[in-house]
Design a protein around this motif. Structure first.
Motif, mmCIF file in Angstrom:
data_model
loop_
_atom_site.group_PDB
_atom_site.id
_atom_site.type_symbol
_atom_site.label_atom_id
_atom_site.label_comp_id
_atom_site.label_asym_id
_atom_site.label_seq_id
_atom_site.Cartn_x
_atom_site.Cartn_y
_atom_site.Cartn_z
ATOM 1 N N ALA A 252 0.828 -1.206 0.000
ATOM 2 C CA ALA A 252 0.000 0.000 0.000
ATOM 3 C C ALA A 252 0.866 1.260 0.000
ATOM 4 C CB ALA A 252 -0.926 -0.009 1.214
ATOM 5 N N LYS A 253 1.908 1.226 0.812
ATOM 6 C CA LYS A 253 2.815 2.377 0.881
ATOM 7 C C LYS A 253 3.466 2.639 -0.476
ATOM 8 C CE LYS A 253 5.066 2.635 4.689
ATOM 9 N NZ LYS A 253 6.043 2.388 5.776
ATOM 10 N N SER A 254 3.807 1.544 -1.177
ATOM 11 C CA SER A 254 4.493 1.692 -2.471
ATOM 12 C C SER A 254 3.596 2.294 -3.540
ATOM 13 C CB SER A 254 5.030 0.338 -2.945
ATOM 14 O OG SER A 254 3.981 -0.500 -3.411
ATOM 15 N N VAL A 255 2.270 2.178 -3.372
ATOM 16 C CA VAL A 255 1.345 2.754 -4.343
ATOM 17 C C VAL A 255 0.559 3.925 -3.744
ATOM 18 C CG1 VAL A 255 1.151 0.650 -5.700
ATOM 19 C CG2 VAL A 255 -0.449 1.015 -3.817
ATOM 20 N N ASN A 256 1.033 4.406 -2.594
ATOM 21 C CA ASN A 256 0.513 5.639 -1.990
ATOM 22 C C ASN A 256 -0.969 5.558 -1.638
ATOM 23 O OD1 ASN A 256 0.831 8.265 -0.994
ATOM 24 N ND2 ASN A 256 0.166 9.193 -2.928
ATOM 25 N N ILE A 257 -1.321 4.538 -0.853
ATOM 26 C CA ILE A 257 -2.687 4.413 -0.371
ATOM 27 C C ILE A 257 -2.661 3.968 1.089
ATOM 28 C CG2 ILE A 257 -2.907 2.011 -1.173
ATOM 29 C CD1 ILE A 257 -5.859 2.595 -1.763
ATOM 30 N N GLN A 258 -3.575 4.488 1.878
ATOM 31 C CA GLN A 258 -3.694 4.063 3.273
ATOM 32 C C GLN A 258 -4.803 3.032 3.392
ATOM 33 O OE1 GLN A 258 -4.688 7.120 6.137
ATOM 34 N NE2 GLN A 258 -4.320 5.771 7.898
ATOM 35 N N LEU A 259 -4.501 1.914 4.033
ATOM 36 C CA LEU A 259 -5.456 0.820 4.188
ATOM 37 C C LEU A 259 -5.841 0.715 5.662
ATOM 38 C CD1 LEU A 259 -3.737 -1.855 1.916
ATOM 39 C CD2 LEU A 259 -5.513 -0.209 1.282
ATOM 40 N N GLN A 260 -6.916 1.369 6.043
ATOM 41 C CA GLN A 260 -7.283 1.411 7.457
ATOM 42 C C GLN A 260 -7.704 0.036 7.982
ATOM 43 O OE1 GLN A 260 -9.679 4.887 8.670
ATOM 44 N NE2 GLN A 260 -9.281 5.761 6.644
ATOM 45 N N GLU A 263 -4.582 -1.884 8.595
ATOM 46 C CA GLU A 263 -3.910 -1.361 9.789
ATOM 47 C C GLU A 263 -4.558 -1.913 11.059
ATOM 48 O OE1 GLU A 263 -4.140 2.838 9.258
ATOM 49 O OE2 GLU A 263 -2.457 2.918 7.849
#
Length: 294
Positions: A252-260, A263
């Motif tokens: 997710a970090k590599s494609v710039n998205i936050q996955l709540q 988490e």
């Protein structure tokens, strides 16, 4: 034409997969593992023992790895006597485990520099599916490499999907595990809420299975593990589950998205590990809410 198959990692999933390869592939199969017991059992199916990785690479042109994590894959490939040191143009190396996407792509480049092929082909489903040869496999490989590997994978899988080039199989598998783990967190919440509301949790889960909340996670992780409170060792552990959710968060970090949701699953898995349940079958996360009763 495949002349011999190597199989590294003969654990809970690897042993039955290797057995199916030996019984159905029609070519010699050689196994490598630190433990003697699975090799002794597999000998009955015709699997021969390779004493070292170098010997395995010398004997086999296709080599499958069923290892616990990306770190184990890198150790087997990049160690002093690892597969990269032995690789040449006749070799195809296949990672059947769940590994970080970028690590898989980097390994593929290193094998390509030796003239060898690499594919990521992570597996899904249960040990029983591995025994029955009905796993689901998500493959990241060139079209030509996939065509070569598909008949071999079909000896232990009933659903095989070519997801794209190198790394694509890992992306799909990581997302599969992420959705599963988030679903089991939701089941944990439903289970504990039902108990505190005075309901029979068995009735609740059975009723959910008849409605739109039905899922593989409910019928397997929920009914077979969480309801009876059965969380054995030697199954997919909480530590391994958290490793996989970390791969999802890295992706997710590599494609710039936050996955709540991911988490939250990571947090709950961490709480279960902190409570001493890291080696137990990972639906034990149900105990996290159970222990929060006041």
């Amino acid at each position: 034409m495949t002349t011999a198959i190597g199989f590294i990692g003969l654990g809970v999933m690897g042993e039955p997969m290797c057995r199916n390869l030996a019984k159905k592939s029609g070519v010699p199969v050689y196994g490598f593992d630190r433990a003697d017991a699975p090799l002794e059992r597999l000998a009955e199916a015709g699997v021969k023992r390779a004493a070292t990785l170098a010997e395995l690479a010398k004997l086999c042109d296709v080599i499958f790895m069923a290892l616990p994590s990306g770190k184990h894959v890198q150790a087997v490939c990049e160690g002093d006597d690892g597969l990269l040191a032995q690789a040449d143009a006749r070799h195809t190396i296949v990672d059947l485990g769940t590994s970080p996407v970028e690590a898989s792509r980097e390994l593929a480049k290193k094998f390509a520099a030796k003239g060898a092929q690499f594919a990521d082909a992570p597996i899904a489903r249960t040990r029983q599916a591995a025994e029955d040869g009905t796993l689901s496999v998500m493959v990241g490989a060139s079209a030509a490499n996939y065509a070569k590997l598909q008949p071999l994978i079909a000896t232990f899988a009933s659903d095989i999907t070519h997801c794209g080039d190198i790394g694509a199989g890992q992306v799909v598998k990581i997302l599969n595990n992420m959705v599963l783990m988030e679903t089991v967190v939701a089941l944990s919440e439903a289970l504990e809420t039902a108990k505190r509301a005075g309901l029979d949790p068995k009735v609740v889960f059975e009723t959910l299975a008849k409605g739109s909340a039905d899922s593989f996670a409910l019928r397997n992780h929920g009914m077979k593990a969480m309801l009876p409170g059965t969380f054995p060792e030697r199954a997919f552990s909480t530590e391994y589950a958290r490793k996989d959710i970390s791969y999802a968060l890295d992706l997710a970090k590599s494609v710039n998205i936050q996955l709540q949701g991911a988490e939250l699953a990571d947090k709950v898995l961490g709480q279960a590990i902190d409570a001493g349940d890291g080696d137990l079958y990972w639906p034990v996360i149900a105990r996290v809410l159970e222990k929060s009763r006041t």
